[in-house]
Design a protein around this motif. Structure first.
Motif, PDB file in Angstrom:
ATOM      1  N   THR A  17     -33.669  -2.257 -39.446  1.00  0.00           N
ATOM      2  CA  THR A  17     -32.392  -1.940 -40.093  1.00  0.00           C
ATOM      3  C   THR A  17     -31.618  -3.209 -40.424  1.00  0.00           C
ATOM      4  O   THR A  17     -31.086  -3.362 -41.537  1.00  0.00           O
ATOM      5  CB  THR A  17     -31.545  -1.029 -39.187  1.00  0.00           C
ATOM      6  N   LEU A  18     -31.554  -4.134 -39.467  1.00  0.00           N
ATOM      7  CA  LEU A  18     -30.869  -5.406 -39.717  1.00  0.00           C
ATOM      8  C   LEU A  18     -31.469  -6.134 -40.912  1.00  0.00           C
ATOM      9  O   LEU A  18     -30.749  -6.612 -41.797  1.00  0.00           O
ATOM     10  CB  LEU A  18     -30.961  -6.300 -38.479  1.00  0.00           C
ATOM     11  N   SER A  43     -33.282  -4.963 -43.367  1.00  0.00           N
ATOM     12  CA  SER A  43     -33.107  -4.219 -44.614  1.00  0.00           C
ATOM     13  C   SER A  43     -31.686  -4.325 -45.141  1.00  0.00           C
ATOM     14  O   SER A  43     -31.463  -4.500 -46.341  1.00  0.00           O
ATOM     15  CB  SER A  43     -33.493  -2.752 -44.410  1.00  0.00           C
ATOM     16  N   LYS A  44     -30.711  -4.227 -44.245  1.00  0.00           N
ATOM     17  CA  LYS A  44     -29.317  -4.340 -44.671  1.00  0.00           C
ATOM     18  C   LYS A  44     -29.002  -5.752 -45.157  1.00  0.00           C
ATOM     19  O   LYS A  44     -28.286  -5.939 -46.148  1.00  0.00           O
ATOM     20  CB  LYS A  44     -28.380  -3.940 -43.520  1.00  0.00           C
ATOM     21  N   ALA A  88     -30.582  -6.224 -48.530  1.00  0.00           N
ATOM     22  CA  ALA A  88     -29.824  -5.492 -49.543  1.00  0.00           C
ATOM     23  C   ALA A  88     -28.572  -6.250 -49.974  1.00  0.00           C
ATOM     24  O   ALA A  88     -28.070  -6.051 -51.089  1.00  0.00           O
ATOM     25  CB  ALA A  88     -29.444  -4.111 -49.024  1.00  0.00           C
ATOM     26  N   HIS A  89     -28.080  -7.124 -49.087  1.00  0.00           N
ATOM     27  CA  HIS A  89     -26.921  -7.964 -49.409  1.00  0.00           C
ATOM     28  C   HIS A  89     -27.358  -9.360 -49.847  1.00  0.00           C
ATOM     29  O   HIS A  89     -26.580 -10.315 -49.777  1.00  0.00           O
ATOM     30  CB  HIS A  89     -25.992  -8.063 -48.196  1.00  0.00           C
ATOM     31  N   THR A 117     -34.863   2.159 -41.164  1.00  0.00           N
ATOM     32  CA  THR A 117     -34.177   1.023 -41.804  1.00  0.00           C
ATOM     33  C   THR A 117     -32.734   1.326 -42.197  1.00  0.00           C
ATOM     34  O   THR A 117     -32.112   0.548 -42.912  1.00  0.00           O
ATOM     35  CB  THR A 117     -34.948   0.591 -43.067  1.00  0.00           C
ATOM     36  N   SER A 118     -32.198   2.451 -41.705  1.00  0.00           N
ATOM     37  CA  SER A 118     -30.855   2.840 -42.148  1.00  0.00           C
ATOM     38  C   SER A 118     -29.958   3.282 -40.997  1.00  0.00           C
ATOM     39  O   SER A 118     -29.112   4.162 -41.154  1.00  0.00           O
ATOM     40  CB  SER A 118     -30.962   3.964 -43.179  1.00  0.00           C
ATOM     41  N   LEU A 169     -25.030   0.448 -37.678  1.00  0.00           N
ATOM     42  CA  LEU A 169     -25.038  -0.672 -36.732  1.00  0.00           C
ATOM     43  C   LEU A 169     -23.718  -0.839 -35.985  1.00  0.00           C
ATOM     44  O   LEU A 169     -23.691  -1.321 -34.867  1.00  0.00           O
ATOM     45  CB  LEU A 169     -25.386  -1.970 -37.480  1.00  0.00           C
ATOM     46  N   ASN A 207     -20.512  -5.909 -38.571  1.00  0.00           N
ATOM     47  CA  ASN A 207     -20.726  -6.549 -39.863  1.00  0.00           C
ATOM     48  C   ASN A 207     -21.694  -7.702 -39.720  1.00  0.00           C
ATOM     49  O   ASN A 207     -21.709  -8.384 -38.689  1.00  0.00           O
ATOM     50  CB  ASN A 207     -19.371  -7.049 -40.402  1.00  0.00           C
ATOM     51  N   LEU A 208     -22.515  -7.926 -40.737  1.00  0.00           N
ATOM     52  CA  LEU A 208     -23.451  -9.044 -40.704  1.00  0.00           C
ATOM     53  C   LEU A 208     -22.741 -10.382 -40.517  1.00  0.00           C
ATOM     54  O   LEU A 208     -23.316 -11.333 -39.986  1.00  0.00           O
ATOM     55  CB  LEU A 208     -24.284  -9.074 -41.997  1.00  0.00           C
TER      56      LEU A 208
END
Length: 262
Positions: free
Chosen positions: A117-118, A120-121, A124-125, A244-245, A248, A251-252
Motif C-alpha cells: 500500500t505504501l 502504491s500510494k 501514485a503521487h 494496495t489500498s 494508512l 501522510n507520506l
C-alpha cells in the motif's frame, strides 16, 4: 538527496542477519548484540546507497489478519522468531529511530500489505519507491511505474527481466501463476500436480486464472485438473495478491527523512 521512498521490510532483513550471527555466536545475548550491530550497519549502507528523501521500516507484528482468518494455515510453516529477537525488537526500533527512521507496524495487517500500500500510494503521487526485501511476493508490483525491489543480500535491483528469467512470464501475471503452483514460503499448495513449467505455459497462453476457470470441462486433462481444484486456486490467488489500498492514517510527508545524507 534523491526524491524517493525507501521501504525496508524490517524483519526480512533482520532475521536474515540474525541467521548469519547464529553461525558465529553461541549465546543469545551475543547473537542479539551482533544482529543489532549488523542491522544498524546495513541500514547505514542502504541510506548511503539510496540517499532517500523518505524512508520507513515496516515490521510484521504477531496477530490475526484477514489472511489468517480466511486460511489459518497461512505462513504456519515458518519458524518462530527467536526469543532474543522478539524481546529485542523495541531496542532495534529505537536504534532505527536514532538513524532517523520511523517503524510502522500493525497487529491486524500483514507487513506485506502495508508495504504494498505504501509503495502504491507513493508511486501514485509520483514518488519513486524502492522496497528492500528478498521476498518474491513484491515482484508482482514490478510492472507498476515508480516501484522497484532491491535484494540487499545479493546487492541486486530486481528488474522485470529478472522476473521473466525466474518465472518465464511478466510480473503482472505472477499471482495467477502462484494460484496454480502454490507458494511453499507461505504454506499454499495451489493446484495439486501443476508445476512451474506447466503453470508458466498456461498463464502465458491464457494470462489470467479466471480465464482458465471459464474453460469447458472434458477437453484437456490439465485444464480439468485446475477446474476440479478451482477453490484451491482461487483461495491461493486471493491470499497471494497484495493489498494496495489500505487506509494508512498518515501522510507520506511524515516519512520524510530529516537526516538525509548530502
Amino acid at each position: 538527496m534523491n526524491r524517493q521512498l525507501l521501504i525496508i521490510d524490517a524483519l526480512n532483513l533482520i532475521r536474515r542477519l540474525d541467521a548469519i550471527s547464529l553461525k558465529q555466536y553461541h549465546t543469545e545475548q551475543e547473537r542479539f548484540k551482533a544482529t543489532l550491530a549488523a542491522t544498524t550497519n546495513s541500514i547505514h549502507k542502504l541510506l548511503a546507497q539510496f540517499n532517500p528523501s523518505h524512508v520507513v521500516a515496516v515490521f510484521e507484528r504477531s496477530g490475526v489478519d484477514w489472511r489468517n482468518r480466511l486460511y489459518p494455515a497461512y505462513k504456519a510453516n515458518r519458524t518462530i522468531m527467536p526469543s532474543h529477537l522478539s524481546q529485542g525488537l523495541e531496542v532495534i526500533q529505537d536504534k532505527l529511530l536514532e538513524q532517523g527512521i520511523d517503524s510502522l507496524l500493525n497487529p491486524e495487517i500483514q507487513a506485506d500489505d502495508l508495504i504494498a500500500t505504501l509503495a502504491s500510494k507513493a508511486a501514485a503521487h509520483a514518488l519513486p519507491t524502492v522496497i528492500v526485501s528478498t521476498d518474491h511476493g513484491y515482484w508482482q508490483l514490478l510492472h507498476r511505474h515508480n516501484i522497484e525491489v532491491y535484494d540487499y543480500f545479493k546487492h541486486q535491483k530486481i528488474t522485470p527481466d529478472d522476473v521473466l528469467k525466474r518465472y518465464q512470464l511478466p510480473s503482472q501475471f505472477l499471482v495467477d501463476y502462484w494460484a496454480l503452483t502454490g507458494n511453499s514460503g507461505v504454506n499454499l499448495s495451489g493446484v495439486p500436480g501443476i508445476g512451474p513449467k506447466t503453470a508458466a505455459k498456461l498463464i502465458n497462453k491464457y494470462h489470467h486464472l479466471e480465464t482458465l476457470l471459464n474453460l469447458p470441462q472434458g477437453q484437456d486433462k490439465t485444464i480439468d485438473k485446475i477446474l476440479n481444484h478451482r477453490s484451491d486456486a482461487k483461495l491461493t490467488y486471493q491470499l497471494m495478491q497484495l493489498v494496495t489500498s489500505l487506509p494508512l492514517g498518515f501522510n507520506l510527508k511524515q516519512l520524510r527523512y530529516t537526516n538525509c545524507l548530502s
